[in-house]
Design a protein around this motif. Structure first.
Motif, PDB file in Angstrom:
ATOM      1  N   THR A  51       8.859  55.982  59.694  1.00 32.37           N
ATOM      2  CA  THR A  51       8.089  55.341  58.634  1.00 32.37           C
ATOM      3  C   THR A  51       6.823  56.140  58.378  1.00 32.37           C
ATOM      4  O   THR A  51       6.147  56.549  59.330  1.00 32.37           O
ATOM      5  CB  THR A  51       7.715  53.903  59.021  1.00 32.37           C
ATOM      6  N   SER A  92      14.125  53.025  52.635  1.00 28.81           N
ATOM      7  CA  SER A  92      13.484  51.737  52.385  1.00 28.81           C
ATOM      8  C   SER A  92      12.112  52.030  51.798  1.00 28.81           C
ATOM      9  O   SER A  92      11.260  52.642  52.460  1.00 28.81           O
ATOM     10  CB  SER A  92      13.349  50.933  53.681  1.00 28.81           C
ATOM     11  N   ALA A  94       8.708  50.539  50.162  1.00 25.64           N
ATOM     12  CA  ALA A  94       7.832  49.381  49.955  1.00 25.64           C
ATOM     13  C   ALA A  94       6.702  49.814  49.025  1.00 25.64           C
ATOM     14  O   ALA A  94       5.758  50.494  49.442  1.00 25.64           O
ATOM     15  CB  ALA A  94       7.280  48.878  51.280  1.00 25.64           C
ATOM     16  N   THR A 127      14.532  48.395  48.385  1.00 25.73           N
ATOM     17  CA  THR A 127      13.278  48.576  47.664  1.00 25.73           C
ATOM     18  C   THR A 127      12.592  47.223  47.526  1.00 25.73           C
ATOM     19  O   THR A 127      13.220  46.246  47.093  1.00 25.73           O
ATOM     20  CB  THR A 127      13.518  49.168  46.259  1.00 25.73           C
ATOM     21  N   VAL A 128      11.295  47.161  47.927  1.00 22.45           N
ATOM     22  CA  VAL A 128      10.537  45.908  47.854  1.00 22.45           C
ATOM     23  C   VAL A 128       9.134  46.227  47.339  1.00 22.45           C
ATOM     24  O   VAL A 128       8.740  47.383  47.230  1.00 22.45           O
ATOM     25  CB  VAL A 128      10.432  45.224  49.242  1.00 22.45           C
ATOM     26  N   THR A 130       5.067  45.332  48.176  1.00 19.02           N
ATOM     27  CA  THR A 130       4.250  44.893  49.288  1.00 19.02           C
ATOM     28  C   THR A 130       2.800  44.702  48.854  1.00 19.02           C
ATOM     29  O   THR A 130       2.316  45.440  47.989  1.00 19.02           O
ATOM     30  CB  THR A 130       4.307  45.918  50.443  1.00 19.02           C
ATOM     31  N   SER A 135       4.604  52.288  51.638  1.00 21.78           N
ATOM     32  CA  SER A 135       5.237  52.529  52.935  1.00 21.78           C
ATOM     33  C   SER A 135       6.678  52.951  52.703  1.00 21.78           C
ATOM     34  O   SER A 135       7.399  52.324  51.915  1.00 21.78           O
ATOM     35  CB  SER A 135       5.188  51.254  53.788  1.00 21.78           C
TER      36      SER A 135
END
Length: 328
Positions: A51, A92, A94, A127-128, A130, A135
């Motif tokens: 990360t 992933s 964010a 995919t989000v 935040t 991130s």
């Protein structure tokens, strides 16, 4: 009342998470860069997750293309340390509130360029949005001959310690990017900054180390820390001669201006080179592998019975500066 000491990163992993992996041999006790999963009768799959966070692992004003490259390449560096050839990865992402599609498009272009460069392809992710900073988490998969994956454990007393490329450019490059190397020439500052912003994972060398190296780690936390990780996992002491550590011309000039920067060179991290434990009888094979990969390698020390890291300057033991980067 005395305050309680905060648990360190590696102590936290050993105490709370390593027990969860105890029943799976491929996890290596969570002491190495990768896990190895059986793939077929001839191959294992090396797996690594990393990360990166804006303001921690890359500068907040970095271009999206370079953010993408750094996020992917730090994982590729770990695969190289495992002797694995890149295969595929999952992403992933964010995104912070207020994100813009233009930024995402540039990020995707950066990934596409490195997919071509390193022979790897996206195979999934998430995919989000935040409330915190940008991130990015990447899980990379690589292919390695069955049972031949490299890790930190395996070095033996008498093995030599070698380093690829040059050490310290990443940490000095971060200082340069923050405007803290004002007494260094513009060309040198830019050269160091480029090494920080854009790692060069040693993927061409990593897979060639199978059958040669007894243990490998990538230099992400710092030379002393990552060589120390090999020593700890192998239950040995590692001796490092500071005068043998390979340096770029820009790093040498920076150290001439300010010798105190040795602490950053040895313990700053972000080099993404490889530190390699090699039996003396395999020295010629290592040099041939390095030549084939087009990557210079330099002997900088040796492993011995005992524990910890011993640093010398012209044969005399000196106090180890900060060993390396830790997250907390």
């Amino acid at each position: 009342m005395a305050s309680r000491r905060q648990v360190g990163e590696f102590e936290l992993i050993a105490r709370h998470f390593a027990p969860l992996a105890r029943s799976f041999a491929g996890a290596g006790g969570l002491e190495s860069d990768n896990a190895f999963l059986p793939a077929d009768r001839r191959h294992d799959t090396a797996v690594k997750t990393d990360t990166v966070v804006s303001g921690v692992h890359f500068l907040a004003d970095e271009t999206p293309q370079r953010v993408a490259a750094k996020a992917l390449r730090v994982c590729l560096s770990d695969l190289a340390a495992g002797g694995a050839r890149p295969l595929a990865y999952q992403l992933s992402l964010a995104l912070p509130k207020g994100w813009q599609e233009r930024w995402v498009a540039g990020f995707a272009r950066g990934l596409a360029a490195d997919q071509c460069r390193y022979g790897i392809v996206l195979c999934g992710g998430d995919t989000v949005v935040t409330p915190g900073p940008l991130s990015i988490t990447i899980t990379a998969f690589g292919k390695v001959p069955r049972g031949k994956g490299l890790g930190r454990a395996g070095a033996r007393a008498g093995d030599e310690l070698w380093a690829s490329g040059t050490i310290g450019d990443g940490a000095l490059g971060l200082l340069a990017a923050r405007g803290l190397l004002k007494n260094l020439g513009t060309r040198d500052r830019k050269a160091l900054e480029d090494r920080y912003r854009l790692p060069r994972p040693r993927t061409a060398l990593g897979n060639r180390l199978i059958g040669i190296a007894s243990a490998v780690a990538d230099v992400s936390d710092g030379l002393l820390a990552d060589a120390g990780h090999i020593a700890a996992a192998s239950r040995l002491e590692v001796h490092i001669a500071r005068e043998l550590v390979p340096l770029s011309r820009a790093a040498r000039r920076a150290l001439t201006v300010d010798p105190a920067l040795w602490a950053n060179v040895l313990g700053g991290g972000d080099d993404y080179e490889l530190v390699i434990a090699v039996p003396p009888r395999k020295r010629a094979a290592l040099l041939a592998a390095a030549l084939g990969a087009g990557v210079p390698v330099t002997p900088i020390g040796r492993f011995a019975r005992g524990g910890g890291v011993r640093l010398t300057v012209d044969g005399k033991g000196v106090k180890v500066p900060r060993a390396g980067y830790v997250h907390f």
